[in-house]
Design an enzyme around this catalytic site. Structure first.
Site, PDB file in Angstrom:
ATOM      1  N   SER A  70       0.839  -1.198   0.000  1.00 13.75           N
ATOM      2  CA  SER A  70       0.000   0.000   0.000  1.00 13.75           C
ATOM      3  C   SER A  70       0.872   1.245   0.000  1.00 13.75           C
ATOM      4  O   SER A  70       2.016   1.227   0.456  1.00 13.75           O
ATOM      5  CB  SER A  70      -0.888   0.036   1.240  1.00 13.75           C
TER       6      SER A  70
HETATM    7  N1  SAH Z   1       0.416  -5.592   4.196  1.00  9.72           N
HETATM    8  C1  SAH Z   1       1.053  -5.891   2.946  1.00  9.72           C
HETATM    9  C2  SAH Z   1       0.097  -5.641   1.808  1.00  9.72           C
HETATM   10  C3  SAH Z   1       0.116  -6.768   0.882  1.00  9.72           C
HETATM   11  S1  SAH Z   1      -1.175  -6.807  -0.306  1.00  9.72           S
HETATM   12  C4  SAH Z   1       2.357  -5.132   2.786  1.00  9.72           C
HETATM   13  O1  SAH Z   1       2.662  -4.256   3.618  1.00  9.72           O
HETATM   14  O2  SAH Z   1       3.107  -5.417   1.850  1.00  9.72           O
HETATM   15  C5  SAH Z   1      -2.289  -7.977   0.379  1.00  9.72           C
HETATM   16  C6  SAH Z   1      -1.748  -9.340   0.640  1.00  9.72           C
HETATM   17  O3  SAH Z   1      -2.860 -10.127   1.088  1.00  9.72           O
HETATM   18  C7  SAH Z   1      -1.181 -10.085  -0.572  1.00  9.72           C
HETATM   19  O4  SAH Z   1       0.111 -10.515  -0.273  1.00  9.72           O
HETATM   20  C8  SAH Z   1      -2.137 -11.257  -0.772  1.00  9.72           C
HETATM   21  O5  SAH Z   1      -1.488 -12.437  -1.239  1.00  9.72           O
HETATM   22  C9  SAH Z   1      -2.682 -11.441   0.631  1.00  9.72           C
HETATM   23  N2  SAH Z   1      -3.980 -12.122   0.727  1.00  9.72           N
HETATM   24  C10 SAH Z   1      -5.078 -11.999  -0.061  1.00  9.72           C
HETATM   25  N3  SAH Z   1      -6.071 -12.794   0.375  1.00  9.72           N
HETATM   26  C11 SAH Z   1      -5.586 -13.451   1.485  1.00  9.72           C
HETATM   27  C12 SAH Z   1      -6.115 -14.418   2.377  1.00  9.72           C
HETATM   28  N4  SAH Z   1      -7.354 -14.909   2.232  1.00  9.72           N
HETATM   29  N5  SAH Z   1      -5.339 -14.864   3.396  1.00  9.72           N
HETATM   30  C13 SAH Z   1      -4.068 -14.394   3.557  1.00  9.72           C
HETATM   31  N6  SAH Z   1      -3.505 -13.487   2.738  1.00  9.72           N
HETATM   32  C14 SAH Z   1      -4.253 -13.010   1.719  1.00  9.72           C
END
Ligand code: SAH
Length: 221
Positions: A70
């Protein structure tokens, strides 16, 4: 060199991280420890190398596997809500991704539980944060919609991928008066902060934001 030239030079040689902090503060982030922390974390180590020159810009960036980190303001806003409203005991993060948000949570909370559904991202984040000596984080490879194990209750839950409704298992593992931070796509894409009050949710803040979708199951490749 004239004073004006010197001022110009100082302004333009300001580090990318301190420019980012300046922008966050102009956008209304006031928590000084958070601003200092975000200014000190090497955000360029969390994005795909081809994008590291943009790591401190006000934009989401690729972290691999079609996922994004983000933009700094969204991370700061979510964290500031937690610092304002949550007890800083145990937090569950759904969507470890690059581990950048995890790194920030680990600074403020006693214990961070984080879940990622993409094996490669899970492994990379774990290695990255261990190399930074972050050792109050428990990592789980799995579908975060299932929550954490039944016997652990959280002071806060933060979901970093967008859904239309909150998975029941996640509300169940949150304590009464616990704080939920979650992006929702209704009526428009936004990130919100709620407090669990009995079987009701009190909205404490919301603002527009875009996130990758919350997906089912896991990916091993
Ligand atoms: N907080 C992260 C943002 C990553 S984007 C950062 O600082 O980089 C969101 C993430 O959620 C992705 O890596 C995606 O693979 C994960 N995601 C999506 N659905 C999910 C689920 N059901 N369980 C666990 N992770 C999930």
């Amino acid at each position: 060199m004239s004073q004006d030239d010197l001022n110009w030079l100082i302004k333009h040689t300001e580090s990318r991280a301190s420019k980012m902090v300046h922008q966050l503060s102009e956008a209304g982030i006031t928590h000084e420890e958070l601003l200092a922390l975000m200014g000190s974390i090497p955000r360029h180590d969390f994005v795909e190398p081809a994008f590291s020159h943009l790591a401190y810009s006000a934009t989401p960036l690729p972290i691999g596997r079609n996922q994004t980190i983000s933009q700094p303001l969204t991370v700061a806003r979510m964290t500031e809500w937690l610092l304002t409203y949550a007890r800083l005991g145990r937090v569950l993060e759904v969507g470890t991704g690059s581990g950048y948000q995890t790194r920030i949570l680990a600074h403020f909370f006693n214990k961070v539980h984080t879940v990622e559904r993409q094996k490669i991202l899970y492994e990379q984040a774990k290695l990255r944060l261990s190399a930074m000596n972050i050792n109050n984080v428990e990592y789980l490879f799995g579908d975060g919609q299932a929550g954490w194990s039944n016997d652990v209750e959280m002071d806060a839950v933060i979901i970093t991928a967008m859904a239309s409704k909150i998975p029941l298992a996640l509300t169940n593992c949150l304590k009464q008066q616990g704080i939920l931070i979650m992006p929702i796509d209704q009526p428009t894409p936004q990130i919100g902060c709620w407090r669990k009050e009995g079987d009701r949710w009190k909205c404490l803040g919301a603002e527009s934001a875009h996130f990758v979708p919350l997906l089912e199951g896991t990916e091993n490749a």
